[in-house]
Design a protein around this motif. Structure first.
Motif, PDB file in Angstrom:
ATOM      1  N   SER A 131      -8.400   4.425  -4.124  1.00  0.00           N
ATOM      2  CA  SER A 131      -9.288   4.905  -5.734  1.00  0.00           C
ATOM      3  C   SER A 131      -7.289   6.437  -5.700  1.00  0.00           C
ATOM      4  O   SER A 131      -7.170   6.081  -4.588  1.00  0.00           O
ATOM      5  N   GLY A 132      -7.342   5.966  -6.549  1.00  0.00           N
ATOM      6  CA  GLY A 132      -7.004   7.577  -7.940  1.00  0.00           C
ATOM      7  C   GLY A 132      -6.537   7.021  -9.139  1.00  0.00           C
ATOM      8  O   GLY A 132      -7.312   5.955  -9.101  1.00  0.00           O
ATOM      9  N   PRO A 133      -5.914   7.709  -9.438  1.00  0.00           N
ATOM     10  CA  PRO A 133      -5.442   7.244 -10.968  1.00  0.00           C
ATOM     11  C   PRO A 133      -4.539   6.459 -11.064  1.00  0.00           C
ATOM     12  O   PRO A 133      -3.475   6.749 -10.453  1.00  0.00           O
ATOM     13  N   LEU A 157       1.259  -1.115  -0.392  1.00  0.00           N
ATOM     14  CA  LEU A 157      -0.003  -0.081   0.181  1.00  0.00           C
ATOM     15  C   LEU A 157       1.100   1.252  -0.043  1.00  0.00           C
ATOM     16  O   LEU A 157       0.712   2.544  -0.928  1.00  0.00           O
ATOM     17  N   THR A 158       1.917   1.010   0.772  1.00  0.00           N
ATOM     18  CA  THR A 158       3.131   2.697   0.609  1.00  0.00           C
ATOM     19  C   THR A 158       3.662   2.635  -0.653  1.00  0.00           C
ATOM     20  O   THR A 158       3.365   3.558  -1.265  1.00  0.00           O
ATOM     21  N   LEU A 185       3.432   5.262  -6.307  1.00  0.00           N
ATOM     22  CA  LEU A 185       3.292   5.178  -7.447  1.00  0.00           C
ATOM     23  C   LEU A 185       2.274   5.790  -7.813  1.00  0.00           C
ATOM     24  O   LEU A 185       2.392   6.776  -9.116  1.00  0.00           O
ATOM     25  N   VAL A 186       0.963   5.618  -7.353  1.00  0.00           N
ATOM     26  CA  VAL A 186      -0.522   6.692  -8.127  1.00  0.00           C
ATOM     27  C   VAL A 186       0.305   8.665  -7.651  1.00  0.00           C
ATOM     28  O   VAL A 186      -0.300   8.909  -9.135  1.00  0.00           O
ATOM     29  N   GLU A 187       0.554   8.864  -6.769  1.00  0.00           N
ATOM     30  CA  GLU A 187       1.264  10.124  -7.028  1.00  0.00           C
ATOM     31  C   GLU A 187       1.989  10.656  -7.500  1.00  0.00           C
ATOM     32  O   GLU A 187       2.431  11.767  -7.683  1.00  0.00           O
ATOM     33  N   GLY A 222      -2.333  17.289 -12.480  1.00  0.00           N
ATOM     34  CA  GLY A 222      -2.843  18.001 -12.153  1.00  0.00           C
ATOM     35  C   GLY A 222      -4.517  16.707 -11.097  1.00  0.00           C
ATOM     36  O   GLY A 222      -5.475  17.571 -10.925  1.00  0.00           O
ATOM     37  N   THR A 223      -4.745  15.711 -12.040  1.00  0.00           N
ATOM     38  CA  THR A 223      -5.686  14.702 -12.033  1.00  0.00           C
ATOM     39  C   THR A 223      -5.810  14.763 -10.334  1.00  0.00           C
ATOM     40  O   THR A 223      -7.446  14.504  -9.518  1.00  0.00           O
ATOM     41  N   LEU A 224      -4.850  14.786  -9.892  1.00  0.00           N
ATOM     42  CA  LEU A 224      -4.865  13.917  -8.270  1.00  0.00           C
ATOM     43  C   LEU A 224      -5.454  15.279  -7.656  1.00  0.00           C
ATOM     44  O   LEU A 224      -5.931  15.104  -6.174  1.00  0.00           O
TER      45      LEU A 224
END
Length: 398
Positions: free
Chosen positions: A101-103, A13-14, A19-21, A86-88
């Motif tokens: 959730s997240g891009p 998870l960390t 990666l997502v951010e 900028g989607t975040l």
């Protein structure tokens, strides 16, 4: 028996959040470069293997080779996403109960980590020697159609005995055993301009001609809907008082077999003008060969056996219309199984998510499947279509 511990899930998870951010839209070279460096760093932390970053036309693809022997199993994913920078701000990383959730959570940064952790679990248990011949390739342009990674994917797929692809699975954890092949065309109609009010008879109306062609194109698909040929974006004319001299229509075609792709391609190229004063030019062609089900059959059985041995729910399979890099791997005649990534939903949508409860199962399944394939590879299907034969020189140029 391989089990993915809760401690490992926390570590996952960390890394997942990191990666997502690190936003990585396909059309942003700087973002992709940062993402590739992060993929390399996290992958090395998990597997202990230092990768190479192969940049092709500015797209950084990350490749891990375990051992020095002949390549045997390829784990395949991509780190680019459809989401702009900028989607975040409007779609942040979040964990709520079982929903992450997240891009990019479902397509497919979670899938990348599943591949890494499956290999990491095996390396901890068996050592590098036992995994000699395993490779992991994480590409940077899949969402664009893999224009710079296709050759690399095909080259690696041709070497190995099996390819496992980490696009997201079905809603109930199904793996993907068939994907339609994709062809993309643009039909250009060339007419002749004239004043629409003064002397329209001197013109050749490209709008009328393209309309007639659209009706013919729409009939090329199969009656049962298994092969689709869809006229999509159409443009024509410049002003209302001018007979249009040029018109175009973009066409999307999907087919389950190479034979159907070739039939559609032949019929598209056989289109003739209805107005003898007009000309038509066809651009584009076959983009991805299909992932035919026969290339996944034996791998599906092996994966189902692994799921049963692990005590997981029965592993189902689905067939989907969208293409992935699995199409290129299967096009080389190599056994290929897709959908081994996260289980969730909302890919390319603002509710994109992965289900946390499925992550340990996917890591365990992948690790068990890779170990099984290294011990006893599945056979290659007979009479496999080579992609060069399938496309007949008509690939879409980018």
């Amino acid at each position: 028996m391989i089990r993915f511990s809760q401690e490992r899930v926390k570590e996952f998870l960390t890394q997942f959040r990191t990666l997502v951010e690190c936003e990585s839209p396909s059309n942003d070279p700087r973002s992709l470069a940062a993402s590739a460096r992060l993929i390399a760093e996290i992958g090395e932390q998990i597997t202990g293997v230092r990768p190479s970053i192969r940049s092709v036309e500015g797209f950084p693809h990350v490749l891990f080779h375990i051992g020095t022997g002949p390549r045997r199993v390829l784990l395949l994913g991509h780190h680019d996403t459809v989401w702009p920078r900028g989607t975040l701000a409007t779609m942040p990383w979040s964990v709520s109960g079982d929903v992450v959730s997240g891009p990019g959570t479902d397509d497919m940064k979670g899938g990348i980590l599943i591949a890494f952790h499956a290999v990491g679990e095996l390396l901890r248990r068996s050592g590098e020697k036992a995994l000699d011949g395993v490779s992991i390739l994480i590409t940077a342009d899949e969402e664009l159609g893999s224009p710079t990674s296709q050759s690399l994917i095909e080259s690696l797929a041709q070497e190995v005995e099996a390819v496992l692809v980490f696009e997201s699975g079905g809603t109930d954890g199904e793996v993907k055993v068939a994907r339609k092949g994709v062809a993309i065309y643009q039909l250009e109609v060339i007419g002749r301009a004239a004043h629409a009010g003064v002397e329209p008879e001197r013109g050749v109306n490209a709008t009328v001609e393209v309309a007639q062609q659209v009706l013919r194109i729409e009939q090329i698909g199969s009656p049962d809907g298994s092969t689709t040929v869809v006229p999509a974006v159409m443009q024509s004319g410049t002003t209302t008082n001018t007979v249009p001299a040029r018109a175009t229509v973009g066409v999307d075609s999907r087919a389950l077999t190479v034979d159907e792709q070739q039939r559609v391609d032949s019929q598209m190229r056989a289109l003739e003008t209805q107005n003898p004063g007009a000309r038509i030019v066809l651009h584009g062609g076959i983009n991805r060969p299909p992932l035919e089900e026969r290339f996944a059959e034996d791998l599906l059985v092996r994966a189902q056996e692994a799921a049963e041995a692990l005590g997981h729910p029965p592993l189902g399979s689905v067939r989907v219309g969208g293409g992935s890099d699995a199409n290129f791997a299967a096009g080389m005649g190599t056994p290929t199984l897709d959908g081994l990534g996260t289980v969730g939903g909302g890919s390319h949508a603002d509710d994109e998510h992965a289900l946390l409860s499925w992550i340990p199962r996917r890591v365990e399944l992948t690790a068990t499947l890779v170990a099984s394939l290294l011990q006893n590879p599945v056979p290659r299907p007979d009479a496999a279509a080579h992609p060069e034969e399938a496309v007949q020189g008509h690939r879409v140029s980018r």
